[in-house]
Write a protein that holds these residues in place. Structure first.
Motif, PDB file in Angstrom:
ATOM      1  N   ILE A 157       9.500  -3.653 -10.539  1.00 20.79           N
ATOM      2  CA  ILE A 157       8.148  -3.138 -10.714  1.00 20.79           C
ATOM      3  C   ILE A 157       7.585  -2.831  -9.331  1.00 20.79           C
ATOM      4  N   VAL A 158       6.904  -1.729  -9.203  1.00 20.40           N
ATOM      5  CA  VAL A 158       6.224  -1.398  -7.949  1.00 20.40           C
ATOM      6  C   VAL A 158       4.727  -1.312  -8.221  1.00 20.40           C
ATOM      7  N   ALA A 159       3.984  -2.137  -7.517  1.00 15.55           N
ATOM      8  CA  ALA A 159       2.524  -2.142  -7.612  1.00 15.55           C
ATOM      9  C   ALA A 159       1.980  -1.610  -6.291  1.00 15.55           C
ATOM     10  N   MET A 160       1.526  -0.370  -6.310  1.00 14.39           N
ATOM     11  CA  MET A 160       1.000   0.290  -5.117  1.00 14.39           C
ATOM     12  C   MET A 160      -0.521   0.224  -5.179  1.00 14.39           C
ATOM     13  N   THR A 161      -1.102  -0.572  -4.310  1.00 10.49           N
ATOM     14  CA  THR A 161      -2.527  -0.869  -4.425  1.00 10.49           C
ATOM     15  C   THR A 161      -3.347  -0.108  -3.391  1.00 10.49           C
ATOM     16  N   GLY A 162      -4.584   0.170  -3.785  1.00 13.57           N
ATOM     17  CA  GLY A 162      -5.523   0.897  -2.935  1.00 13.57           C
ATOM     18  C   GLY A 162      -6.834   1.024  -3.673  1.00 13.57           C
ATOM     19  N   GLN A 163      -7.583   2.084  -3.398  1.00 17.41           N
ATOM     20  CA  GLN A 163      -8.835   2.291  -4.124  1.00 17.41           C
ATOM     21  C   GLN A 163      -8.587   2.392  -5.623  1.00 17.41           C
ATOM     22  N   LYS A 164      -7.422   2.926  -5.980  1.00 19.31           N
ATOM     23  CA  LYS A 164      -6.978   3.000  -7.364  1.00 19.31           C
ATOM     24  C   LYS A 164      -5.521   2.588  -7.376  1.00 19.31           C
ATOM     25  N   ASP A 165      -5.197   1.496  -8.061  1.00 17.44           N
ATOM     26  CA  ASP A 165      -3.841   0.976  -8.061  1.00 17.44           C
ATOM     27  C   ASP A 165      -2.935   1.817  -8.955  1.00 17.44           C
ATOM     28  N   PHE A 166      -1.680   1.923  -8.553  1.00 18.06           N
ATOM     29  CA  PHE A 166      -0.663   2.596  -9.357  1.00 18.06           C
ATOM     30  C   PHE A 166       0.465   1.607  -9.594  1.00 18.06           C
ATOM     31  N   ILE A 167       0.797   1.361 -10.861  1.00 16.02           N
ATOM     32  CA  ILE A 167       1.819   0.388 -11.206  1.00 16.02           C
ATOM     33  C   ILE A 167       2.875   1.072 -12.059  1.00 16.02           C
ATOM     34  N   ASN A 211       0.847  -1.186   0.000  1.00 19.77           N
ATOM     35  CA  ASN A 211       0.000   0.000   0.000  1.00 19.77           C
ATOM     36  C   ASN A 211       0.889   1.245   0.000  1.00 19.77           C
ATOM     37  N   SER A 212       0.288   2.401  -0.079  1.00 19.12           N
ATOM     38  CA  SER A 212       1.065   3.631  -0.248  1.00 19.12           C
ATOM     39  C   SER A 212       1.972   3.914   0.949  1.00 19.12           C
ATOM     40  N   SER A 213       1.507   3.634   2.171  1.00 18.50           N
ATOM     41  CA  SER A 213       2.343   3.865   3.347  1.00 18.50           C
ATOM     42  C   SER A 213       3.569   2.970   3.338  1.00 18.50           C
ATOM     43  N   GLU A 214       3.388   1.724   2.928  1.00 19.94           N
ATOM     44  CA  GLU A 214       4.517   0.793   2.858  1.00 19.94           C
ATOM     45  C   GLU A 214       5.523   1.213   1.798  1.00 19.94           C
ATOM     46  N   ILE A 215       5.028   1.688   0.655  1.00 23.55           N
ATOM     47  CA  ILE A 215       5.919   2.138  -0.408  1.00 23.55           C
ATOM     48  C   ILE A 215       6.675   3.394   0.027  1.00 23.55           C
ATOM     49  N   LEU A 216       5.992   4.301   0.690  1.00 27.65           N
ATOM     50  CA  LEU A 216       6.658   5.495   1.208  1.00 27.65           C
ATOM     51  C   LEU A 216       7.763   5.125   2.188  1.00 27.65           C
ATOM     52  N   THR A 217       7.487   4.181   3.070  1.00 29.55           N
ATOM     53  CA  THR A 217       8.492   3.766   4.049  1.00 29.55           C
ATOM     54  C   THR A 217       9.680   3.120   3.363  1.00 29.55           C
ATOM     55  N   LEU A 218       9.432   2.222   2.421  1.00 35.77           N
ATOM     56  CA  LEU A 218      10.523   1.558   1.715  1.00 35.77           C
ATOM     57  C   LEU A 218      11.406   2.561   0.986  1.00 35.77           C
ATOM     58  N   ASN A 219      10.798   3.610   0.519  1.00 30.52           N
ATOM     59  CA  ASN A 219      11.578   4.611  -0.208  1.00 30.52           C
ATOM     60  C   ASN A 219      12.252   5.617   0.722  1.00 30.52           C
ATOM     61  N   GLY A 220      12.070   5.422   2.024  1.00 27.47           N
ATOM     62  CA  GLY A 220      12.754   6.271   2.975  1.00 27.47           C
ATOM     63  C   GLY A 220      12.040   7.551   3.323  1.00 27.47           C
ATOM     64  N   LEU A 221      10.759   7.649   2.931  1.00 28.93           N
ATOM     65  CA  LEU A 221       9.996   8.847   3.252  1.00 28.93           C
ATOM     66  C   LEU A 221       9.195   8.626   4.524  1.00 28.93           C
ATOM     67  N   SER A 222       8.890   9.708   5.216  1.00 26.73           N
ATOM     68  CA  SER A 222       8.085   9.595   6.425  1.00 26.73           C
ATOM     69  C   SER A 222       6.655   9.275   6.053  1.00 26.73           C
ATOM     70  N   SER A 223       6.016   8.478   6.898  1.00 25.81           N
ATOM     71  CA  SER A 223       4.639   8.058   6.652  1.00 25.81           C
ATOM     72  C   SER A 223       3.948   7.853   7.977  1.00 25.81           C
ATOM     73  N   GLN A 224       2.634   7.937   7.945  1.00 26.17           N
ATOM     74  CA  GLN A 224       1.855   7.728   9.157  1.00 26.17           C
ATOM     75  C   GLN A 224       1.051   6.442   9.063  1.00 26.17           C
ATOM     76  N   GLY A 225       1.636   5.439   8.430  1.00 30.05           N
ATOM     77  CA  GLY A 225       0.958   4.155   8.305  1.00 30.05           C
ATOM     78  C   GLY A 225       0.763   3.515   9.661  1.00 30.05           C
ATOM     79  N   ARG A 226      -0.357   2.875   9.861  1.00 30.33           N
ATOM     80  CA  ARG A 226      -0.687   2.214  11.126  1.00 30.33           C
ATOM     81  C   ARG A 226      -0.896   0.733  10.836  1.00 30.33           C
ATOM     82  N   GLY A 227       0.116  -0.074  11.195  1.00 25.95           N
ATOM     83  CA  GLY A 227       0.019  -1.492  10.885  1.00 25.95           C
ATOM     84  C   GLY A 227      -0.068  -1.700   9.391  1.00 25.95           C
ATOM     85  N   VAL A 228      -1.038  -2.507   8.954  1.00 29.59           N
ATOM     86  CA  VAL A 228      -1.193  -2.738   7.521  1.00 29.59           C
ATOM     87  C   VAL A 228      -2.100  -1.684   6.895  1.00 29.59           C
ATOM     88  N   ASP A 229      -2.634  -0.764   7.708  1.00 30.77           N
ATOM     89  CA  ASP A 229      -3.493   0.282   7.180  1.00 30.77           C
ATOM     90  C   ASP A 229      -2.663   1.345   6.477  1.00 30.77           C
TER      91      ASP A 229
END
Length: 276
Positions: free
Chosen positions: A169-179, A127-145
């Motif tokens: 390849i990065v597949a960032m999924t949510g209400q609208k997926d970004f690949i 998800n977007s929070s996980e991708i942000l974290t992997l890329n080293g950006l700050s995020s407010q992800g809560r668990g898998v949310d």
């Protein structure tokens, strides 16, 4: 690798390839996801295997068609098995998918992902929070949310940067997926509002991506999109019959099983993105 035209090679072609091959997908996934992931793979046309013992992880990865790594319920022995299996996959050219569940939650998860990434995942699905974290950006992800949208500029920029850095390849999924593969980018719409109400669907999707990529190793980007489109189309169809999360899960399995290549090609809502 050149990008295939979806006009000349519609998404349904990748579903045909998956079902013709029935790829064996080695899943080192979490306790919550094991049963549902196996059922999702079987319903769509792949063959699941759930093995996580470090004594056999590398050996089994070597005879599998693809590997799916999910860090949802990691422990030290599981982390060791993941590193051994992904090292084998990398050496032998076996596609593998990283699902960095809640990577921002603990130092243990971040350290493990930092060790896994050099083993060159074919796809990172999160998800977007996980991708942000992997890329080293700050995020407010809560668990898998996730609190960030897949359409936020910070999230799409992080996805593209991550894809370029790790040549994946990065597949960032949510209400609208970004690949994205770092050069080409797509949005994918579909699914249903009940999907976030069912645990581990995303985990199963990551394993399904591994299966699709195994069946089309020469075109992993297009195969990844096809896997996500399967979920999006089947989710939309399942929502027409479901009355709640319980019936939706059953309906989703049936929809994946009944999905035709033609329906996948014609019903997928795919949009090319020309600037990020």
């Amino acid at each position: 690798m050149t990008l295939r035209s979806f006009n000349e090679h519609p998404l349904g072609d990748y579903l045909v390839a998956l079902r013709a091959m029935t790829p064996l997908v080695h899943c080192i996934t979490n306790y919550v996801a094991m049963n549902s992931t196996a059922n999702l793979l079987l319903a769509t046309g792949a063959s699941p295997a759930m093995l996580h013992a470090k004594e056999e992880a590398a050996e089994f990865a070597a005879i599998s068609c693809a590997l799916a790594i999910n860090i949802g319920t990691i422990s030290t022995p599981w982390a060791e098995a993941m590193l051994m299996a992904t090292s084998t996959a990398n050496r032998q050219g076996i596609p593998w998918v990283l699902d960095p569940v809640a990577v921002g939650a603990t130092h243990f998860r971040q350290t493990l992902c930092a060790k896994l990434l050099p083993h060159q995942p074919t796809v990172i699905r999160g998800n977007s929070s996980e991708i942000l974290t992997l890329n080293g950006l700050s995020s407010q992800g809560r668990g898998v949310d996730t609190t960030a949208s897949t359409q936020d500029t910070s999230a799409t920029t992080a996805a593209v940067a991550l894809a370029r850095q790790h040549r994946c390849i990065v597949a960032m999924t949510g209400q609208k997926d970004f690949i994205t593969n770092g050069t080409n980018h797509y949005y994918l719409k579909g699914g249903h509002a009940l999907m976030p109400r069912i645990t581990a669907l995303g985990c199963g999707l990551s394993a399904l991506v591994a299966g699709f990529v195994a069946a089309e190793k020469a075109h992993p980007f297009e195969a990844c999109i096809a896997a996500l489109a399967c979920f999006a189309v089947a989710g939309s169809q399942a929502g027409q019959y479901a009355t709640g999360p319980g019936s939706f899960e059953v309906a989703l399995l049936d929809a994946l099983y009944q999905l035709t290549p033609n329906n996948l090609s014609t019903l997928a809502q795919l949009e090319a993105v020309h600037a990020v």
